[in-house]
Enzyme design. Structure first.
Site, PDB file in Angstrom:
ATOM      1  N   SER A 188       0.793  -1.226   0.000  1.00  0.00           N
ATOM      2  CA  SER A 188       0.000   0.000   0.000  1.00  0.00           C
ATOM      3  C   SER A 188       0.821   1.270   0.000  1.00  0.00           C
ATOM      4  O   SER A 188       0.335   2.317  -0.444  1.00  0.00           O
ATOM      5  CB  SER A 188      -0.939   0.003   1.205  1.00  0.00           C
ATOM      6  OG  SER A 188      -0.197  -0.047   2.417  1.00  0.00           O
ATOM      7  N   HIS A 216      -5.269  -3.809  -2.429  1.00  0.00           N
ATOM      8  CA  HIS A 216      -4.956  -2.876  -3.509  1.00  0.00           C
ATOM      9  C   HIS A 216      -4.802  -3.569  -4.865  1.00  0.00           C
ATOM     10  O   HIS A 216      -4.433  -2.924  -5.839  1.00  0.00           O
ATOM     11  CB  HIS A 216      -3.688  -2.094  -3.173  1.00  0.00           C
ATOM     12  CG  HIS A 216      -3.843  -1.254  -1.948  1.00  0.00           C
ATOM     13  ND1 HIS A 216      -4.388   0.012  -1.973  1.00  0.00           N
ATOM     14  CD2 HIS A 216      -3.565  -1.517  -0.639  1.00  0.00           C
ATOM     15  CE1 HIS A 216      -4.425   0.501  -0.739  1.00  0.00           C
ATOM     16  NE2 HIS A 216      -3.932  -0.413   0.086  1.00  0.00           N
ATOM     17  N   LYS A 251     -11.892   0.232  -1.675  1.00  0.00           N
ATOM     18  CA  LYS A 251     -10.869   0.839  -2.535  1.00  0.00           C
ATOM     19  C   LYS A 251     -11.366   0.814  -3.980  1.00  0.00           C
ATOM     20  O   LYS A 251     -12.126   1.687  -4.384  1.00  0.00           O
ATOM     21  CB  LYS A 251      -9.533   0.129  -2.318  1.00  0.00           C
ATOM     22  CG  LYS A 251      -9.046   0.319  -0.874  1.00  0.00           C
ATOM     23  CD  LYS A 251      -7.767  -0.378  -0.575  1.00  0.00           C
ATOM     24  CE  LYS A 251      -7.286  -0.067   0.833  1.00  0.00           C
ATOM     25  NZ  LYS A 251      -8.199  -0.546   1.902  1.00  0.00           N
TER      26      LYS A 251
END
Length: 415
Positions: A188, A216, A251
């Protein structure tokens, strides 16, 4: 209290001293207030800015169909009213879990209230005293805390160093018990991908279980067959090679919550033993409905991932022309390493003055001496916005260098 004993500082004195130290070291954190989620345009404390600090990689947090699905989901109730196991599990949660399982190529999935809860719950359920957990030193805080709280023997290896990983696996083998290897698929703060194929090979050799945190990676990368499944799919790993897959819905999916995907046996096991699932109120139905809609948009709009890749390439080309010290990252996370905490804060403030919101990342989030600007790209950014950020970065760095050459001390000011 014994007569003559030195008095201890009060709570208020202790708090103020520790906060003052953090300010002096350039590590003090402040909350920025936005009027609404970045689109990527945002009003930050009343100022119009372009946000390059969001994890909304595909621009789905403001997608009208996703918002409409959330609004429809809210009609099912403002909250789930209880834990999933008591009476807080709705059909919309079940539909979301089925969609996640299909997207990741796993038999089943289980939704959690957050990525932090998913990692702590899964790790604590799978290993304990007498077992070992082997972790990359740059793992996310939730994986680190999961390892600590599991009470298993915690063994760490240098970032993406396969020789160091193998040595720790050999050590774990000598200690006995089960071994879980936990890594981020995409890191990240650095934006680089773990060498998952090699990690999986070592796990097979030493009989370890591999857990990949896809916070991610999910939604932005995958394989031809599973285009949004994440970095494990991009590395060509099967469900047997990466049996524990965690991902977030806050996300690339633009919503909130998280999941663990794997075999039906794994999901049934976590439902029984993952404390952060068993003892937490269920995900709000509006969030589940919004996340479900986001996954469906991901599937039918692959052009969002193509646009994101184009935007990353455009930014890296421009940064290369300016000689910016970028990390080696092909992901939407593009860290600009500056080292000094005060320098990072000064550049972030200068960028804010020019209308660009960029994350200033300092220890303890990253190792000492590696403070950075964490620039994140989205499919929603235009070419002009990316070029504008690059121009602002070049100008801000030039201002800082000129001040340093003139012997002027540049101190950070409030963002």
């Amino acid at each position: 209290m014994t007569s003559g004993a030195p008095s201890k500082p009060t709570l208020a004195e202790t708090l103020q001293a520790r906060l003052a130290e953090r300010r002096q070291r350039g590590l003090y954190r402040q909350i920025k207030t936005l009027d609404e989620a970045p689109s990527p345009h945002a009003l930050v404390d009343g100022r119009p800015m372009v946000a390059f600090s969001s994890n909304d990689y595909l621009g789905l947090a403001r997608h009208p169909q996703v918002i409409a699905a959330q609004q429809q989901g809210a009609r099912l109730g403002a909250g789930a009213t209880a834990s999933h196991l008591v009476n807080g599990h709705l059909r919309v949660h079940e539909a979301l879990q089925e969609e996640i399982a299909a997207a990741t190529g796993r038999e089943a999935a289980l939704v959690f209230s957050s990525g932090y809860a998913a990692n702590l719950g899964a790790i604590g359920a799978l290993i304990g005293r007498g077992d070992c957990i082997v972790s990359d030193k740059l793992n996310h805080a939730s994986l680190i805390d999961g390892a600590r709280l599991s009470r298993a023997e915690s063994l760490r290896f240098a970032h993406s160093d396969m020789g160091a990983l193998e040595r720790q696996l050999q050590r774990a083998q000598s200690l006995g018990g089960n071994t879980l290897v936990a890594v981020d698929g995409v890191y990240s703060m650095d934006g680089d991908c773990a060498p998952l194929a090699e990690i999986a090979r070592l796990c097979r050799r030493y009989g370890a279980w591999l857990m990949v945190d896809e916070a991610h990676g999910f939604g932005v990368m995958g394989s031809e067959a599973r285009p949004i499944a994440g970095s494990a799919a991009a590395a060509g790993l099967s469900a047997d090679e990466a049996p524990v897959l965690m991902g977030t819905l806050g996300k690339a999916a633009g919503n909130a919550g998280a999941f663990v995907a794997g075999s039906r046996a794994l999901i049934d096991y976590l439902l029984q033993f993952a404390r952060t699932y068993v003892y937490t109120t269920g995900m709000p139905p509006a969030v589940a409905a919004g996340a479900l809609a986001a996954l469906q948009v991901m599937a039918r709009e692959p052009e969002r991932r193509r646009q994101l890749r184009d935007n990353v390439a455009r930014f890296r080309r421009g940064a290369g022309q300016l000689g910016l010290p970028l990390c080696d990252s092909a992901s939407p996370i593009q860290p600009l390493l500056l080292g000094c905490e005060h320098t990072v804060m000064s550049i972030a403030a200068e960028l804010a003055a020019r209308g660009y919101l960029v994350g200033a990342i300092r220890p303890p989030t990253v190792p000492a001496g590696t403070a950075r600007l964490r620039i994140t790209l989205s499919a929603a950014h235009s070419g002009a916005e990316i070029d504008g950020l690059l121009e602002a970065l070049g100008a801000s760095l030039a201002t800082l260098r000129s001040a340093a050459a003139a012997g002027i001390e540049v101190r950070p000011h409030a963002l």
